[in-house]
Write an enzyme that holds these catalytic residues in place. Structure first.
Site, PDB file in Angstrom:
ATOM      1  N   GLY B  21      37.365 -15.521   3.373  1.00  0.00           N
ATOM      2  CA  GLY B  21      38.775 -15.888   3.362  1.00  0.00           C
ATOM      3  C   GLY B  21      38.894 -17.040   2.396  1.00  0.00           C
ATOM      4  O   GLY B  21      37.913 -17.697   2.114  1.00  0.00           O
ATOM      5  N   CYS B  22      40.103 -17.282   1.848  1.00  0.00           N
ATOM      6  CA  CYS B  22      40.155 -18.232   0.753  1.00  0.00           C
ATOM      7  C   CYS B  22      41.494 -18.922   0.604  1.00  0.00           C
ATOM      8  O   CYS B  22      42.509 -18.446   1.096  1.00  0.00           O
ATOM      9  CB  CYS B  22      39.872 -17.526  -0.565  1.00  0.00           C
ATOM     10  SG  CYS B  22      38.334 -16.653  -0.597  1.00  0.00           S
ATOM     11  N   GLY B  23      41.440 -20.055  -0.129  1.00  0.00           N
ATOM     12  CA  GLY B  23      42.651 -20.697  -0.601  1.00  0.00           C
ATOM     13  C   GLY B  23      42.686 -20.579  -2.109  1.00  0.00           C
ATOM     14  O   GLY B  23      41.661 -20.753  -2.768  1.00  0.00           O
ATOM     15  N   ARG B  50      41.861 -23.235   4.910  1.00  0.00           N
ATOM     16  CA  ARG B  50      41.401 -22.023   4.233  1.00  0.00           C
ATOM     17  C   ARG B  50      39.968 -22.125   3.739  1.00  0.00           C
ATOM     18  O   ARG B  50      39.474 -21.218   3.093  1.00  0.00           O
ATOM     19  CB  ARG B  50      42.330 -21.682   3.073  1.00  0.00           C
ATOM     20  CG  ARG B  50      43.724 -21.417   3.545  1.00  0.00           C
ATOM     21  CD  ARG B  50      44.628 -20.885   2.471  1.00  0.00           C
ATOM     22  NE  ARG B  50      45.761 -20.266   3.138  1.00  0.00           N
ATOM     23  CZ  ARG B  50      45.797 -18.992   3.498  1.00  0.00           C
ATOM     24  NH1 ARG B  50      44.796 -18.211   3.198  1.00  0.00           N
ATOM     25  NH2 ARG B  50      46.845 -18.524   4.126  1.00  0.00           N
ATOM     26  N   ASN B 214      41.613 -13.955  -2.864  1.00  0.00           N
ATOM     27  CA  ASN B 214      41.532 -14.150  -1.422  1.00  0.00           C
ATOM     28  C   ASN B 214      41.683 -12.790  -0.789  1.00  0.00           C
ATOM     29  O   ASN B 214      42.673 -12.104  -1.036  1.00  0.00           O
ATOM     30  CB  ASN B 214      42.669 -15.086  -0.970  1.00  0.00           C
ATOM     31  CG  ASN B 214      42.833 -15.098   0.529  1.00  0.00           C
ATOM     32  OD1 ASN B 214      41.896 -14.832   1.262  1.00  0.00           O
ATOM     33  ND2 ASN B 214      44.030 -15.417   0.982  1.00  0.00           N
TER      34      ASN B 214
END
Lengths: 506, 397
Positions: B21-23, B50, B214
């Site tokens: 998962g990401c920002g 995030r 993401n």
């Protein structure tokens, strides 16, 4: 033949004497001549019974049931009853044994050894009842890449520079396999084509020509050009969504068609353009195709004859060397390629070939898809895979292994009423499906049969969407060749390697 | 920060797909004004929910104007041997104009930090070979076959800085605030199945194109096998790698304008296509048919920066919008901001109370936002005029 050598029947016909009303409906319904009436009671000759269940269903008193013969042969693990029957039959008639439907040996299905993936936590699954999941596909050759004339950044300002090949859209990645008029009845054909039109999928014509009554279904029919060239004229070529050169069939690789003369009545004779009553045996090879360049010529000729308006493809049986053969065919100009696995069905084929030649479709799809990718040809061609796609799970797995379209026939026949008695080659089908006898054909109600095929494929497509949704995929294109979403759980990890699928737990 | 696994994952985790998962955050100045990394760092670091400290990175465009005609390689090395091996290897294909460390700051004593190195490179032009293609081959060769070395980026007048740590740690380590760029991309991550490694952080770069991403694409297998038939080697087992190669295939090798490439990646639904005029239908259906294996499925939002031929920033989310993407435009319409969350914009306004955003909007699912240097916002991701809306501004004490 001496009574001493009679083959013991598999089945026993039981009539409940108390319930039997002696209406003799069983006599008229049984096309295999099992029943007779001796003035007092119904007599059943169990050795003629094929367990087709017609009498069971039609008996108004429900007084008939078929059971397995209780007669017990001395057991032997190697010389099974089936092997002994084969020897008895051959020593009785001295000929090649015929068989119908697909390979009936209990060979493990690889499809059943594959497990599907589903989303948890890190990506959401999709509910097909609430969100769009697309199952439409384009059938035909695709260019390797597209080139545009770009005037601005907006797609409305670009035009295509690339030459586009003929393609048509189908709403489900499903094709009804090739069953000719001859192998199945006029009513069965009519029901299949109507269903295909209503579902916007495609159906194969088989190699027996196309009756003029069926020209109206042309947008949903792929016609077949086989070694016998039965029924091939310009109308045949022009009344099809696609043309398929039939090189081989999964049930009988290396063999041509076998339609016994008894089945060739005037309707069949007219459609196939052959004399009535003559055996319609198409040659084993195409006698104008002895090598790949000959095939390329025929593909080119068919494209030329149809003014490049429809895709032209080739069907081969899945055999040991399918992958390089497939590459040659695609290079030879085929727009689509049909692979038919060793479990594929037939109306009539020598038992030795049906049961022992060819390879499983699962392995053929994997090998062909991979080889075409190595040569960067895979995206150009539409790959159809058949040969025992029994239910939607097989369809899903065939696509995940690399097929664009799954092709099936026997499920369609079963939907129409077939009980899989495997006697298609005798032309006596009591359900009016694999027969040309008018009194039998009439038994198949076209509307009901059509509706049942529609129901079947509708449910398959819904199940496909359910699987796609669970995998978090909203379009079937993203399932195709997506072997990451499969895992193998069978006994032989070597199979997993060939399939390019990881073992469960990996 | 994690001072290990610079150029590859530990053996046990290799050949496994990486999920995270990401920002994501990015910005572009339409007039080409170069600004310091401060802004993008502020945008990214506020998205703390995030990330989990296992990877972050920055891509900066316009940072090497004095070397703008040369390919800028950013390397990570585990040791000096790998470094000299790579530098030696490069000599075979052209001239090294400049070879120097990428400046870093170590906040405390580290036993074995990575060697961060940059090389400005001029390939020998060979007949019948595209310069860019040669660079791609060099990158693939180093990443695949030279142990203990990893190419972070290979474009002109740009660079990628990434590592395994929190986004603010990576920013400090590479002194991101000291670079000036007209376009910034930034990424922080929350991997779920590996301890992370430096090279595996985003942005992912090939030539002038960088991708931050993401999500977790469900079509990975289809996309990877498609790319492999064009000779790409997907050795990192990440979705981002696949997305970067798809964009490279579409935009560089097949010469698609970015707006058309986004149709291949996230095509309109057939129901929507049917509503278009015939000409558009033919275009889009042919894209869907021909590039059916390039379609990205499953949740994703991506921001792509590309400086070739015209510097462009593109933002795109999946067709069901299962990952967030929000876009803002400055009052003077000169700066386009993209981020996973609106918090990034609020943070900027909180820091700089003179900054005001003209609009903030959520692009439609599967519809690209495209901003080009010198041209402005080409597609807003909504495809009709934006309705004016005000952002709830926080009072600055």
């Amino acid at each position: 033949m001496a009574i001493a050598h009679e083959i013991i029947s598999h089945y026993k016909v039981n009539i409940d004497r108390e319930d039997c009303q002696k209406c003799k409906r069983c006599l008229t319904n049984c096309s295999f001549g099992v029943f007779s009436f001796n003035g007092e009671r119904i007599i059943a000759q169990s050795n003629k019974c094929v367990a087709c269940q017609r009498c069971v269903v039609m008996c108004p008193a429900k007084a008939i049931h078929i059971s397995q013969s209780e007669s017990f042969l001395p057991p032997h693990g190697n010389y099974t009853r089936k092997i002994r029957n084969i020897i008895w039959a051959q020593s009785g008639n001295g000929g090649v044994l015929l068989s119908a439907t697909g390979n009936d040996r209990p060979i493990r299905s690889i499809f059943d050894d594959l497990l599907l993936d589903a989303c948890q936590v890190t990506n959401p699954s999709i509910d097909p009842l609430r969100e769009t999941i697309e199952t439409k596909i384009f059938f035909g050759r695709k260019p390797k890449k597209l080139e545009f004339i770009v005037e601005s950044d907006d797609f409305t300002d670009v035009s295509l520079k690339t030459q586009i090949f003929p393609n048509f859209e189908i709403d489900m990645p499903i094709m009804v396999g090739h069953m000719s008029l001859g192998s199945i009845s006029y009513n069965a054909c009519q029901a299949i084509y109507r269903a295909a039109r209503e579902l916007n999928i495609i159906a194969g014509s088989g190699e027996g020509g196309l009756h003029p009554d069926f020209y109206e279904f042309a947008p949903n029919i792929i016609t077949e050009i086989a070694s016998g060239r039965f029924g091939v004229d310009i109308n045949y070529l022009n009344n099809a969504a696609g043309l398929e050169i039939k090189i081989g069939q999964g049930a009988k690789p290396g063999h041509g068609g076998h339609l016994p003369g008894e089945k060739v009545n005037s309707l069949i004779a007219q459609t196939r353009m052959i004399p009535e009553g003559s055996d319609a045996l198409s040659p084993y090879p195409h006698h104008d195709i002895y090598s790949i360049e000959d095939l390329a010529q025929l593909i080119a000729a068919l494209k030329e004859a149809t003014r490049y308006k429809v895709p032209v493809g080739v069907k081969i049986a899945a055999v040991h060397n399918s992958a390089p053969i497939a590459v040659g065919i695609v290079r030879g100009g085929a727009d689509f390629l049909t692979l038919d696995g060793f479990r594929g069905g037939t109306g009539a084929a020598p038992r030795i070939i049906r049961d022992h030649a060819g390879i499983p479709i699962e392995l053929a799809i994997a090998a062909v898809d991979e080889r075409l990718r190595q040569e960067n040809l895979r995206e150009e061609v539409t790959l159809i895979a058949g040969g025992s796609i029994r239910y939607s799970a097989d369809l899903v797995k065939a696509i995940a292994l690399g097929a664009d379209v799954a092709m099936c026939s026997l499920p369609v026949l079963i939907a129409m009423g077939c009980r899989v008695c495997q006697q298609c080659f005798r032309g006596l089908c009591s359900w009016g499906i694999a027969t040309q006898q008018e009194y039998l054909v009439k038994r198949l109600d076209i509307d009901i049969a059509k509706k049942r095929i529609i129901n079947l494929f509708h449910s398959w497509n819904e199940e496909l969407k359910e699987v796609l949704g669970a995998m978090g995929i909203d379009s079937v294109e993203s399932l195709r060749s997506n072997r990451d979403r499969l895992r193998y759980i069978g006994p032989n990890p070597r199979i997993a390697d060939i399939l390019g699928v990881k073992h469960a737990g990996e | 920060m994690r001072w290990e696994n610079y150029t590859s994952l530990p053996e046990t985790f290799r050949n496994q797909r990486v999920f995270d998962g990401c920002g994501i955050s990015g910005l572009i100045n339409i007039d080409g004004t170069r600004i310091s990394g401060d802004t993008v760092i502020d945008m990214l670091c506020i998205l703390k929910e995030r990330e989990n400290g296992l990877g972050a990175g920055y891509a900066a465009y316009g940072i090497y104007p004095e070397y703008k005609d040369y390919f800028a390689f950013h390397f990570l090395f585990d040791n000096e041997t790998a470094k000299s091996k790579v530098l030696e290897y490069l000599e075979n294909f052209g001239s090294v104009i400049q070879s120097e460390p990428i400046p870093t700051s170590l906040s405390h004593e580290i036993d074995n930090p990575p060697i961060t190195w940059r090389v400005f490179f001029n390939p020998i032009s060979e007949r019948n070979q595209d310069e860019a293609e040669k660079i791609v081959q060099i990158v693939m060769e180093i990443n695949e076959n030279i142990d203990n070395a990893y190419v972070m980026s290979s474009g002109k007048n740009m660079g990628v800085f990434k590592g395994n740590g929190w986004s603010h740690e990576i920013a400090d380590f590479y002194k991101i605030r000291e670079y000036k760029a007209y376009m910034w991309l930034a990424h922080s991550r929350f991997p779920t199945n590996t301890p992370g490694w430096w090279g595996g952080a985003h942005p992912f770069n090939l030539l002038n194109c960088s991708v931050i991403h993401n999500g977790e694409i469900t079509s990975y297998g289809t996309n990877r096998r498609y790319l492999e038939s064009f000779g790409y080697k997907c050795t990192l087992f990440t979705d981002t790698e696949v997305i970067a190669y798809l964009i490279d295939l579409l935009c560089r090798r097949h010469k698609f304008p970015i707006s058309i490439a986004t149709i291949a990646l996230a095509p309109p639904l057939f129901d929507e296509i049917e509503k278009l005029d015939r000409k558009s239908q033919i275009i889009i259906k042919n894209i869907r048919a021909t590039y059916r294996s390039a379609m990205l499925n499953g949740p994703f939002s991506i921001v792509v920066g590309n400086s070739d031929p015209i510097p462009t920033m593109m933002g795109l989310s999946d067709r069901k919008k299962l990952r967030p993407l929000v876009v803002g435009i400055s009052e003077d319409e000169n700066t386009i901001y993209m981020s996973s969350e609106e918090a990034s914009f609020n943070r900027l306004m909180l820091i700089n109370n003179r900054l005001d955003l003209k609009e903030v909007w959520h692009p439609k699912s599967g519809t690209a936002v495209i901003a080009k240097l010198g041209k402005g916002l080409i597609k807003n991701g909504i495809e009709n005029p934006l309705k004016k809306r005000t952002i709830a501004l926080l009072e600055v004490a």
